[in-house]
Design a protein around this motif. Structure first.
Motif, PDB file in Angstrom:
ATOM      1  N   LEU A  91      15.562  -8.151  22.078  1.00 21.44           N
ATOM      2  CA  LEU A  91      15.544  -8.362  20.635  1.00 21.44           C
ATOM      3  C   LEU A  91      14.353  -9.228  20.233  1.00 21.44           C
ATOM      4  O   LEU A  91      13.692  -8.960  19.228  1.00 21.44           O
ATOM      5  CB  LEU A  91      16.851  -9.006  20.178  1.00 21.44           C
ATOM      6  CG  LEU A  91      17.032  -9.173  18.683  1.00 21.44           C
ATOM      7  CD1 LEU A  91      17.019  -7.824  17.975  1.00 21.44           C
ATOM      8  CD2 LEU A  91      18.320  -9.917  18.391  1.00 21.44           C
ATOM      9  N   CYS A  92      14.053 -10.265  21.029  1.00 16.77           N
ATOM     10  CA  CYS A  92      12.874 -11.101  20.761  1.00 16.77           C
ATOM     11  C   CYS A  92      11.603 -10.263  20.846  1.00 16.77           C
ATOM     12  O   CYS A  92      10.706 -10.390  20.011  1.00 16.77           O
ATOM     13  CB  CYS A  92      12.789 -12.254  21.755  1.00 16.77           C
ATOM     14  SG  CYS A  92      13.960 -13.565  21.445  1.00 16.77           S
ATOM     15  N   GLY A  93      11.542  -9.424  21.853  1.00 17.59           N
ATOM     16  CA  GLY A  93      10.369  -8.565  21.993  1.00 17.59           C
ATOM     17  C   GLY A  93      10.207  -7.632  20.813  1.00 17.59           C
ATOM     18  O   GLY A  93       9.106  -7.425  20.306  1.00 17.59           O
ATOM     19  N   GLU A  94      11.337  -7.073  20.337  1.00 24.24           N
ATOM     20  CA  GLU A  94      11.290  -6.137  19.210  1.00 24.24           C
ATOM     21  C   GLU A  94      10.933  -6.828  17.900  1.00 24.24           C
ATOM     22  O   GLU A  94      10.111  -6.331  17.127  1.00 24.24           O
ATOM     23  CB  GLU A  94      12.658  -5.459  19.077  1.00 24.24           C
ATOM     24  CG  GLU A  94      12.746  -4.461  17.944  1.00 24.24           C
ATOM     25  CD  GLU A  94      14.154  -3.886  17.833  1.00 24.24           C
ATOM     26  OE1 GLU A  94      14.508  -3.458  16.731  1.00 24.24           O
ATOM     27  OE2 GLU A  94      14.889  -3.871  18.848  1.00 24.24           O
ATOM     28  N   LEU A  95      11.540  -7.996  17.648  1.00 25.78           N
ATOM     29  CA  LEU A  95      11.345  -8.662  16.358  1.00 25.78           C
ATOM     30  C   LEU A  95      10.141  -9.601  16.321  1.00 25.78           C
ATOM     31  O   LEU A  95       9.494  -9.742  15.286  1.00 25.78           O
ATOM     32  CB  LEU A  95      12.606  -9.447  15.974  1.00 25.78           C
ATOM     33  CG  LEU A  95      13.873  -8.616  15.781  1.00 25.78           C
ATOM     34  CD1 LEU A  95      15.061  -9.518  15.521  1.00 25.78           C
ATOM     35  CD2 LEU A  95      13.692  -7.607  14.663  1.00 25.78           C
ATOM     36  N   VAL A  98       7.255 -11.001  21.391  1.00 29.28           N
ATOM     37  CA  VAL A  98       7.127 -11.849  22.580  1.00 29.28           C
ATOM     38  C   VAL A  98       8.466 -11.837  23.313  1.00 29.28           C
ATOM     39  O   VAL A  98       9.512 -12.053  22.708  1.00 29.28           O
ATOM     40  CB  VAL A  98       6.787 -13.310  22.184  1.00 29.28           C
ATOM     41  CG1 VAL A  98       6.720 -14.197  23.415  1.00 29.28           C
ATOM     42  CG2 VAL A  98       5.502 -13.364  21.403  1.00 29.28           C
ATOM     43  N   ILE A  99       8.425 -11.598  24.603  1.00 28.23           N
ATOM     44  CA  ILE A  99       9.638 -11.650  25.417  1.00 28.23           C
ATOM     45  C   ILE A  99       9.657 -12.982  26.154  1.00 28.23           C
ATOM     46  O   ILE A  99       8.746 -13.269  26.938  1.00 28.23           O
ATOM     47  CB  ILE A  99       9.695 -10.477  26.404  1.00 28.23           C
ATOM     48  CG1 ILE A  99       9.733  -9.157  25.629  1.00 28.23           C
ATOM     49  CG2 ILE A  99      10.885 -10.605  27.341  1.00 28.23           C
ATOM     50  CD1 ILE A  99       9.700  -7.927  26.485  1.00 28.23           C
ATOM     51  N   PRO A 100      10.681 -13.828  25.912  1.00 24.14           N
ATOM     52  CA  PRO A 100      10.730 -15.130  26.579  1.00 24.14           C
ATOM     53  C   PRO A 100      11.027 -14.968  28.071  1.00 24.14           C
ATOM     54  O   PRO A 100      11.673 -13.998  28.473  1.00 24.14           O
ATOM     55  CB  PRO A 100      11.878 -15.852  25.869  1.00 24.14           C
ATOM     56  CG  PRO A 100      12.702 -14.790  25.256  1.00 24.14           C
ATOM     57  CD  PRO A 100      11.805 -13.635  25.008  1.00 24.14           C
ATOM     58  N   PRO A 101      10.561 -15.907  28.882  1.00 25.99           N
ATOM     59  CA  PRO A 101      10.857 -15.835  30.321  1.00 25.99           C
ATOM     60  C   PRO A 101      12.355 -16.050  30.554  1.00 25.99           C
ATOM     61  O   PRO A 101      13.045 -16.668  29.743  1.00 25.99           O
ATOM     62  CB  PRO A 101      10.027 -16.968  30.918  1.00 25.99           C
ATOM     63  CG  PRO A 101       9.735 -17.883  29.787  1.00 25.99           C
ATOM     64  CD  PRO A 101       9.728 -17.061  28.547  1.00 25.99           C
ATOM     65  N   ASP A 102      12.847 -15.528  31.683  1.00 27.52           N
ATOM     66  CA  ASP A 102      14.280 -15.628  31.995  1.00 27.52           C
ATOM     67  C   ASP A 102      14.786 -17.063  32.015  1.00 27.52           C
ATOM     68  O   ASP A 102      15.910 -17.340  31.604  1.00 27.52           O
ATOM     69  CB  ASP A 102      14.572 -14.963  33.343  1.00 27.52           C
ATOM     70  CG  ASP A 102      14.460 -13.445  33.260  1.00 27.52           C
ATOM     71  OD1 ASP A 102      14.583 -12.905  32.139  1.00 27.52           O
ATOM     72  OD2 ASP A 102      14.256 -12.812  34.311  1.00 27.52           O
ATOM     73  N   GLU A 103      13.959 -18.006  32.491  1.00 31.84           N
ATOM     74  CA  GLU A 103      14.417 -19.404  32.577  1.00 31.84           C
ATOM     75  C   GLU A 103      14.568 -20.051  31.199  1.00 31.84           C
ATOM     76  O   GLU A 103      15.193 -21.097  31.065  1.00 31.84           O
ATOM     77  CB  GLU A 103      13.497 -20.254  33.468  1.00 31.84           C
ATOM     78  CG  GLU A 103      12.059 -20.319  33.016  1.00 31.84           C
ATOM     79  CD  GLU A 103      11.196 -19.215  33.588  1.00 31.84           C
ATOM     80  OE1 GLU A 103       9.980 -19.261  33.311  1.00 31.84           O
ATOM     81  OE2 GLU A 103      11.689 -18.328  34.289  1.00 31.84           O
ATOM     82  N   ALA A 104      14.003 -19.439  30.159  1.00 27.08           N
ATOM     83  CA  ALA A 104      14.134 -19.974  28.800  1.00 27.08           C
ATOM     84  C   ALA A 104      15.416 -19.485  28.117  1.00 27.08           C
ATOM     85  O   ALA A 104      15.786 -20.000  27.077  1.00 27.08           O
ATOM     86  CB  ALA A 104      12.930 -19.597  27.953  1.00 27.08           C
ATOM     87  N   LEU A 105      16.092 -18.512  28.720  1.00 31.94           N
ATOM     88  CA  LEU A 105      17.302 -17.942  28.123  1.00 31.94           C
ATOM     89  C   LEU A 105      18.547 -18.560  28.735  1.00 31.94           C
ATOM     90  O   LEU A 105      18.658 -18.709  29.945  1.00 31.94           O
ATOM     91  CB  LEU A 105      17.335 -16.428  28.333  1.00 31.94           C
ATOM     92  CG  LEU A 105      16.227 -15.631  27.675  1.00 31.94           C
ATOM     93  CD1 LEU A 105      16.296 -14.176  28.114  1.00 31.94           C
ATOM     94  CD2 LEU A 105      16.318 -15.741  26.168  1.00 31.94           C
ATOM     95  N   SER A 108      22.915 -16.648  24.574  1.00 31.75           N
ATOM     96  CA  SER A 108      22.158 -16.155  23.423  1.00 31.75           C
ATOM     97  C   SER A 108      21.224 -17.221  22.856  1.00 31.75           C
ATOM     98  O   SER A 108      20.631 -17.042  21.805  1.00 31.75           O
ATOM     99  CB  SER A 108      23.115 -15.663  22.333  1.00 31.75           C
ATOM    100  OG  SER A 108      23.922 -16.730  21.895  1.00 31.75           O
ATOM    101  N   ALA A 109      21.086 -18.351  23.572  1.00 30.40           N
ATOM    102  CA  ALA A 109      20.191 -19.426  23.137  1.00 30.40           C
ATOM    103  C   ALA A 109      18.865 -19.313  23.869  1.00 30.40           C
ATOM    104  O   ALA A 109      18.792 -18.869  25.012  1.00 30.40           O
ATOM    105  CB  ALA A 109      20.814 -20.785  23.418  1.00 30.40           C
ATOM    106  N   ILE A 110      17.807 -19.719  23.174  1.00 21.77           N
ATOM    107  CA  ILE A 110      16.465 -19.681  23.756  1.00 21.77           C
ATOM    108  C   ILE A 110      15.863 -21.070  23.687  1.00 21.77           C
ATOM    109  O   ILE A 110      15.804 -21.683  22.619  1.00 21.77           O
ATOM    110  CB  ILE A 110      15.544 -18.703  22.989  1.00 21.77           C
ATOM    111  CG1 ILE A 110      16.155 -17.313  22.991  1.00 21.77           C
ATOM    112  CG2 ILE A 110      14.152 -18.691  23.580  1.00 21.77           C
ATOM    113  CD1 ILE A 110      15.437 -16.344  22.103  1.00 21.77           C
ATOM    114  N   SER A 111      15.425 -21.585  24.827  1.00 17.39           N
ATOM    115  CA  SER A 111      14.739 -22.864  24.860  1.00 17.39           C
ATOM    116  C   SER A 111      13.297 -22.666  24.415  1.00 17.39           C
ATOM    117  O   SER A 111      12.611 -21.766  24.901  1.00 17.39           O
ATOM    118  CB  SER A 111      14.773 -23.462  26.266  1.00 17.39           C
ATOM    119  OG  SER A 111      14.006 -24.643  26.326  1.00 17.39           O
ATOM    120  N   ILE A 112      12.854 -23.484  23.478  1.00 16.61           N
ATOM    121  CA  ILE A 112      11.480 -23.331  22.976  1.00 16.61           C
ATOM    122  C   ILE A 112      10.542 -24.389  23.527  1.00 16.61           C
ATOM    123  O   ILE A 112       9.440 -24.572  23.045  1.00 16.61           O
ATOM    124  CB  ILE A 112      11.441 -23.336  21.428  1.00 16.61           C
ATOM    125  CG1 ILE A 112      12.060 -24.631  20.896  1.00 16.61           C
ATOM    126  CG2 ILE A 112      12.135 -22.128  20.883  1.00 16.61           C
ATOM    127  CD1 ILE A 112      11.924 -24.773  19.399  1.00 16.61           C
TER     128      ILE A 112
END
Length: 113
Positions: A91-95, A98-105, A108-112
């Motif tokens: 979904l991040c990639g689509e919207l 940018v696709i976040p790295p796996d360790e940032a997920l 459903s939360a994303i570390s910025i």
């Protein structure tokens, strides 16, 4: 917290959808300060066998209609239920492009950071 909510304004592009979904009343509530002594008192007076509060004057119950009126929520129509399986990275990639790295997920939360 109230200052934070006061700074956050709903994007005008989103508000028609929030209103149509029936959640505008919740948005307008803002931050609610919880009165813990009141909650404790009500818990002590709750009778689960009759689903009522036993108060000094008489019994009282809270209905779904009461909650709907107080919060401005709709209670008619089909129920909203089910599960949501979401590919957050996709979904991040689509919207965002940018696709976040796996360790940032984390769920459903994303570390910025």
């Amino acid at each position: 917290m109230r200052a934070f909510l006061g700074m956050w304004r709903m994007d005008p592009r989103i508000s028609p959808y929030v209103i149509r979904a029936g959640f505008y009343g919740i948005y307008c509530l803002g931050h609610i300060i919880i009165d813990w002594p009141l909650i404790t008192s009500l818990v002590e007076r709750w009778r689960p066998e009759t689903h009522t509060f036993h108060l000094p004057v008489e019994e009282m119950t809270i209905t779904l209609q009461d909650v709907a009126i107080l919060l401005g929520l709709r209670i008619d129509g089909p129920a909203v239920m089910g599960t949501c399986v979401l590919d957050v990275a996709g979904l991040c990639g689509e919207l965002l492009g940018v696709i976040p790295p796996d360790e940032a997920l984390r769920g459903s939360a994303i570390s910025i950071r």
